[in-house]
Scaffold this motif. Structure first.
Motif, PDB file in Angstrom:
ATOM      1  N   THR A  50      41.415  47.487  39.184  1.00 14.64           N
ATOM      2  CA  THR A  50      41.441  46.059  39.457  1.00 14.64           C
ATOM      3  C   THR A  50      42.039  45.814  40.832  1.00 14.64           C
ATOM      4  O   THR A  50      42.761  46.650  41.377  1.00 14.64           O
ATOM      5  CB  THR A  50      42.274  45.293  38.402  1.00 14.64           C
ATOM      6  OG1 THR A  50      43.600  45.812  38.397  1.00 14.64           O
ATOM      7  CG2 THR A  50      41.665  45.414  37.013  1.00 14.64           C
ATOM      8  N   VAL A  51      41.739  44.647  41.381  1.00  7.49           N
ATOM      9  CA  VAL A  51      42.321  44.183  42.638  1.00  7.49           C
ATOM     10  C   VAL A  51      42.923  42.821  42.368  1.00  7.49           C
ATOM     11  O   VAL A  51      42.285  41.964  41.749  1.00  7.49           O
ATOM     12  CB  VAL A  51      41.241  44.074  43.750  1.00  7.49           C
ATOM     13  CG1 VAL A  51      41.840  43.462  45.014  1.00  7.49           C
ATOM     14  CG2 VAL A  51      40.629  45.430  44.035  1.00  7.49           C
ATOM     15  N   VAL A  52      44.163  42.629  42.825  1.00  5.44           N
ATOM     16  CA  VAL A  52      44.812  41.334  42.676  1.00  5.44           C
ATOM     17  C   VAL A  52      44.968  40.686  44.044  1.00  5.44           C
ATOM     18  O   VAL A  52      45.102  41.369  45.064  1.00  5.44           O
ATOM     19  CB  VAL A  52      46.186  41.452  41.973  1.00  5.44           C
ATOM     20  CG1 VAL A  52      46.026  41.960  40.553  1.00  5.44           C
ATOM     21  CG2 VAL A  52      47.128  42.340  42.753  1.00  5.44           C
ATOM     22  N   ASN A  53      44.948  39.353  44.062  1.00  2.00           N
ATOM     23  CA  ASN A  53      45.137  38.640  45.322  1.00  2.00           C
ATOM     24  C   ASN A  53      46.623  38.432  45.596  1.00  2.00           C
ATOM     25  O   ASN A  53      47.480  38.930  44.848  1.00  2.00           O
ATOM     26  CB  ASN A  53      44.353  37.321  45.321  1.00  2.00           C
ATOM     27  CG  ASN A  53      44.851  36.331  44.295  1.00  2.00           C
ATOM     28  OD1 ASN A  53      45.930  36.488  43.713  1.00  2.00           O
ATOM     29  ND2 ASN A  53      44.068  35.289  44.066  1.00  2.00           N
ATOM     30  N   GLU A  54      46.926  37.684  46.625  1.00  2.00           N
ATOM     31  CA  GLU A  54      48.318  37.453  47.028  1.00  2.00           C
ATOM     32  C   GLU A  54      49.140  36.753  45.949  1.00  2.00           C
ATOM     33  O   GLU A  54      50.364  36.863  45.914  1.00  2.00           O
ATOM     34  CB  GLU A  54      48.354  36.626  48.331  1.00  2.00           C
ATOM     35  CG  GLU A  54      47.714  37.302  49.518  1.00  2.00           C
ATOM     36  CD  GLU A  54      46.199  37.157  49.545  1.00  2.00           C
ATOM     37  OE1 GLU A  54      45.608  36.439  48.703  1.00  2.00           O
ATOM     38  OE2 GLU A  54      45.587  37.786  50.424  1.00  2.00           O
ATOM     39  N   SER A  55      48.475  36.027  45.059  1.00  2.00           N
ATOM     40  CA  SER A  55      49.178  35.315  43.985  1.00  2.00           C
ATOM     41  C   SER A  55      49.346  36.165  42.731  1.00  2.00           C
ATOM     42  O   SER A  55      49.887  35.705  41.730  1.00  2.00           O
ATOM     43  CB  SER A  55      48.403  34.041  43.619  1.00  2.00           C
ATOM     44  OG  SER A  55      48.288  33.199  44.740  1.00  2.00           O
ATOM     45  N   GLY A  56      48.840  37.397  42.775  1.00  2.83           N
ATOM     46  CA  GLY A  56      48.954  38.284  41.619  1.00  2.83           C
ATOM     47  C   GLY A  56      47.869  38.097  40.587  1.00  2.83           C
ATOM     48  O   GLY A  56      47.964  38.622  39.478  1.00  2.83           O
ATOM     49  N   LEU A  57      46.811  37.358  40.925  1.00  5.10           N
ATOM     50  CA  LEU A  57      45.707  37.129  39.998  1.00  5.10           C
ATOM     51  C   LEU A  57      44.611  38.160  40.233  1.00  5.10           C
ATOM     52  O   LEU A  57      44.269  38.466  41.384  1.00  5.10           O
ATOM     53  CB  LEU A  57      45.140  35.718  40.168  1.00  5.10           C
ATOM     54  CG  LEU A  57      46.135  34.580  39.929  1.00  5.10           C
ATOM     55  CD1 LEU A  57      45.508  33.250  40.285  1.00  5.10           C
ATOM     56  CD2 LEU A  57      46.628  34.599  38.501  1.00  5.10           C
ATOM     57  N   THR A  58      44.049  38.668  39.166  1.00  2.71           N
ATOM     58  CA  THR A  58      42.971  39.654  39.276  1.00  2.71           C
ATOM     59  C   THR A  58      41.720  38.976  39.796  1.00  2.71           C
ATOM     60  O   THR A  58      41.254  37.983  39.227  1.00  2.71           O
ATOM     61  CB  THR A  58      42.694  40.305  37.913  1.00  2.71           C
ATOM     62  OG1 THR A  58      43.893  40.932  37.467  1.00  2.71           O
ATOM     63  CG2 THR A  58      41.585  41.336  38.000  1.00  2.71           C
ATOM     64  N   VAL A  59      41.182  39.523  40.900  1.00  2.00           N
ATOM     65  CA  VAL A  59      39.974  38.958  41.491  1.00  2.00           C
ATOM     66  C   VAL A  59      38.790  39.917  41.399  1.00  2.00           C
ATOM     67  O   VAL A  59      37.646  39.513  41.594  1.00  2.00           O
ATOM     68  CB  VAL A  59      40.212  38.540  42.969  1.00  2.00           C
ATOM     69  CG1 VAL A  59      41.209  37.394  43.029  1.00  2.00           C
ATOM     70  CG2 VAL A  59      40.689  39.719  43.810  1.00  2.00           C
ATOM     71  N   THR A  60      39.059  41.173  41.118  1.00  2.00           N
ATOM     72  CA  THR A  60      37.996  42.170  40.954  1.00  2.00           C
ATOM     73  C   THR A  60      38.394  43.134  39.845  1.00  2.00           C
ATOM     74  O   THR A  60      39.546  43.563  39.769  1.00  2.00           O
ATOM     75  CB  THR A  60      37.772  42.982  42.257  1.00  2.00           C
ATOM     76  OG1 THR A  60      37.398  42.089  43.287  1.00  2.00           O
ATOM     77  CG2 THR A  60      36.697  44.031  42.073  1.00  2.00           C
ATOM     78  N   ALA A  61      37.429  43.465  39.001  1.00  2.00           N
ATOM     79  CA  ALA A  61      37.644  44.474  37.964  1.00  2.00           C
ATOM     80  C   ALA A  61      36.434  45.392  37.934  1.00  2.00           C
ATOM     81  O   ALA A  61      35.295  44.924  37.978  1.00  2.00           O
ATOM     82  CB  ALA A  61      37.846  43.821  36.603  1.00  2.00           C
TER      83      ALA A  61
END
Length: 125
Positions: free
Chosen positions: A37-48
């Protein structure tokens, strides 16, 4: 004589067999062996990403003979639902390598054996 009423449901073990065992139950578990997974600057998953389907089966039975399936051998089994993923597609057919064998005995019971095998979508067994 069987009397069936209501909704039709799958029942029993079906065609699944293992040499030297009277199969009593089985369970198939499938999932992804490689996830990321990839998380954005806010810690939200944006890619799985999910890759490499892996299936594991455990078959439990009563021993017919002293010889039971061996570690490293290939196990083929037909389940009742398309819950295994040989070659990456859902199927009732499982084929994989035996990774664990458990033997249980008791003073007032039959000897039972559990055989566990695993399979990966890109490996042919």
């Amino acid at each position: 004589m069987n009397v069936n009423k209501g909704v039709v449901c799958l029942y029993g073990i079906g065609e699944g067999q293992v040499a030297s065992l009277f199969v009593q139950s089985y369970s198939v578990s499938s999932g992804f062996n490689n996830t990321g997974t990839v998380v954005n600057e806010s810690g939200l998953t944006v890619t799985a990403r999910y890759d490499d389907r892996r299936s594991e089966i455990t078959v439990e039975g009563v021993a017919k003979l002293t010889s039971v399936p061996q570690l490293g051998a290939t196990l083929s089994f037909t389940a009742k639902t398309a819950s295994a993923y040989p070659g990456g597609s859902a199927s009732v057919s499982f084929s994989g390598v035996i990774t664990k064998v458990d033997d249980r005995g008791s003073s007032k019971g039959f000897v039972s054996v559990s055989v566990t095998a695993e399979s990966y979508e890109e490996i042919t067994y």
